[in-house]
Design a protein around this motif. Sequence first.
Motif, short mmCIF file in Angstrom:
data_model
loop_
_atom_site.label_atom_id
_atom_site.label_comp_id
_atom_site.label_asym_id
_atom_site.label_seq_id
_atom_site.Cartn_x
_atom_site.Cartn_y
_atom_site.Cartn_z
N HIS A 190 34.35 51.20 41.91
CA HIS A 190 33.71 50.46 43.13
C HIS A 190 34.13 48.60 42.60
O HIS A 190 34.44 47.70 42.81
CB HIS A 190 32.31 49.82 42.98
CG HIS A 190 31.71 48.89 43.03
ND1 HIS A 190 31.14 48.44 44.79
CD2 HIS A 190 30.99 47.28 42.80
CE1 HIS A 190 30.55 47.66 44.98
NE2 HIS A 190 30.48 47.05 43.92
N LYS A 191 33.86 48.85 41.42
CA LYS A 191 35.03 47.54 40.55
C LYS A 191 36.52 47.39 40.77
O LYS A 191 37.32 46.27 40.88
CB LYS A 191 34.74 47.39 38.48
CG LYS A 191 34.02 47.16 39.20
CD LYS A 191 33.01 47.83 37.10
CE LYS A 191 31.43 47.90 36.66
NZ LYS A 191 31.31 47.95 35.40
N SER A 192 37.06 48.51 40.99
CA SER A 192 38.98 48.76 41.27
C SER A 192 38.68 48.32 42.62
O SER A 192 39.89 47.62 42.72
CB SER A 192 39.32 49.41 40.96
OG SER A 192 39.44 50.23 39.84
N VAL A 193 38.03 48.45 43.70
CA VAL A 193 38.09 48.16 45.35
C VAL A 193 38.11 46.85 44.87
O VAL A 193 38.25 45.75 45.81
CB VAL A 193 37.70 49.03 46.27
CG1 VAL A 193 37.18 48.26 47.35
CG2 VAL A 193 37.75 50.22 46.25
N GLY A 194 36.99 46.27 44.04
CA GLY A 194 36.45 44.82 44.11
C GLY A 194 37.46 44.24 43.98
O GLY A 194 37.76 42.81 44.42
N VAL A 195 38.48 44.45 42.62
CA VAL A 195 39.43 43.09 42.19
C VAL A 195 40.64 43.50 43.18
O VAL A 195 41.68 42.14 43.31
CB VAL A 195 40.22 44.40 40.67
CG1 VAL A 195 41.28 43.39 40.65
CG2 VAL A 195 39.18 44.27 39.68
N LEU A 196 41.02 44.95 43.75
CA LEU A 196 41.45 45.06 45.00
C LEU A 196 41.41 43.91 46.34
O LEU A 196 42.32 43.39 46.58
CB LEU A 196 41.87 46.11 45.16
CG LEU A 196 42.65 46.66 46.59
CD1 LEU A 196 44.67 46.57 45.92
CD2 LEU A 196 43.01 47.45 47.50
N THR A 197 40.29 43.83 46.49
CA THR A 197 40.15 43.00 47.11
C THR A 197 39.79 41.18 47.27
O THR A 197 40.45 41.16 48.40
CB THR A 197 38.48 42.90 48.22
OG1 THR A 197 38.16 44.93 48.02
CG2 THR A 197 37.82 42.42 49.00
N MET A 198 39.71 40.94 46.11
CA MET A 198 40.30 39.60 45.83
C MET A 198 41.78 39.67 46.10
O MET A 198 41.91 38.59 45.74
CB MET A 198 39.46 39.06 44.47
CG MET A 198 37.75 38.86 44.69
SD MET A 198 37.16 38.96 42.47
CE MET A 198 38.35 37.70 42.04
N ALA A 199 42.39 40.76 45.45
CA ALA A 199 43.84 40.37 45.80
C ALA A 199 44.26 40.23 46.99
O ALA A 199 45.32 39.41 47.20
CB ALA A 199 44.43 41.96 44.94
N LEU A 200 43.85 40.85 47.70
CA LEU A 200 44.19 41.06 49.45
C LEU A 200 43.90 39.49 49.90
O LEU A 200 44.68 38.83 50.59
CB LEU A 200 43.47 42.28 50.01
CG LEU A 200 43.73 43.42 49.68
CD1 LEU A 200 43.23 44.66 50.61
CD2 LEU A 200 45.53 43.15 50.32
N LEU A 201 42.50 38.91 49.42
CA LEU A 201 41.55 37.98 49.34
C LEU A 201 42.50 36.75 48.94
O LEU A 201 43.03 35.87 50.20
CB LEU A 201 40.43 37.56 49.28
CG LEU A 201 39.78 36.87 49.71
CD1 LEU A 201 39.47 36.25 50.85
CD2 LEU A 201 38.77 36.16 48.95
N THR A 202 43.39 36.28 48.44
CA THR A 202 43.98 35.87 47.49
C THR A 202 45.25 35.36 49.13
O THR A 202 46.02 34.77 48.76
CB THR A 202 44.34 35.69 46.28
OG1 THR A 202 42.87 35.86 45.16
CG2 THR A 202 45.44 34.53 45.55
N TRP A 203 45.68 37.04 49.21
CA TRP A 203 46.98 37.17 49.70
C TRP A 203 46.67 36.41 51.25
O TRP A 203 47.33 35.98 52.24
CB TRP A 203 47.72 38.72 50.05
CG TRP A 203 48.59 38.35 50.36
CD1 TRP A 203 49.90 37.88 51.06
CD2 TRP A 203 49.59 40.14 51.42
NE1 TRP A 203 50.79 38.71 51.75
CE2 TRP A 203 49.69 39.70 52.18
CE3 TRP A 203 48.08 41.21 51.23
CZ2 TRP A 203 50.94 41.11 53.44
CZ3 TRP A 203 48.88 42.12 52.55
CH2 TRP A 203 50.02 42.17 53.21
#
Length: 170
Positions: A38-51
């Motif tokens: 869950h935390k890994s997907v949250g971090v991935l989502t934040m990276a995608l959001l920044t992009w």
Amino acid sequence: MSIHWWMFYCYIILFMGGAFMSRLPREVFGRNLLYDFHKSVGVLTMALLTWRILTLLQVWWKKYTKRLPKYSSQWMQKVALHTSLYIFMYAVPISGFFFSNSFQSNNVRFLGVTLPDLFPQNSDLVDLGRNIHFWLAYTFLAFIILHTIEQFKVVKGFWRRITKRKIKPS
């Protein structure tokens, strides 16, 4: 537009997984792995959001330096809704960091790599972190539903595309 759908899938996984794992008893085998995922997907989502935001800013710069938008109440409502969505897209994961870091130091990992703490460990703030994360997530979900209603034609077309079956001629 594809980044939009990747993020959509990530948020579906986060919402469904978060709702599921928050109800699991502590002694269930694999519970910690679910939280790490869950935390890994949250971090991935934040990276995608920044992009996504950087790409969006480039598109807006090119579009609105040539011609300003027509300011109308409908345009303002769309801007307000989308701005709220972007705020929630960052606020929910950051509240998750706050919750996790308050509970235990150095426990947010991305695909096994431990990330630095954003907040100090403080067991007195665990309940506050849990409540903030919960309420922000469900408020965000309400805004996603509003966005879906606003974009009903797009959602209907997407649904048709993914459920369309190719019929072979006899």
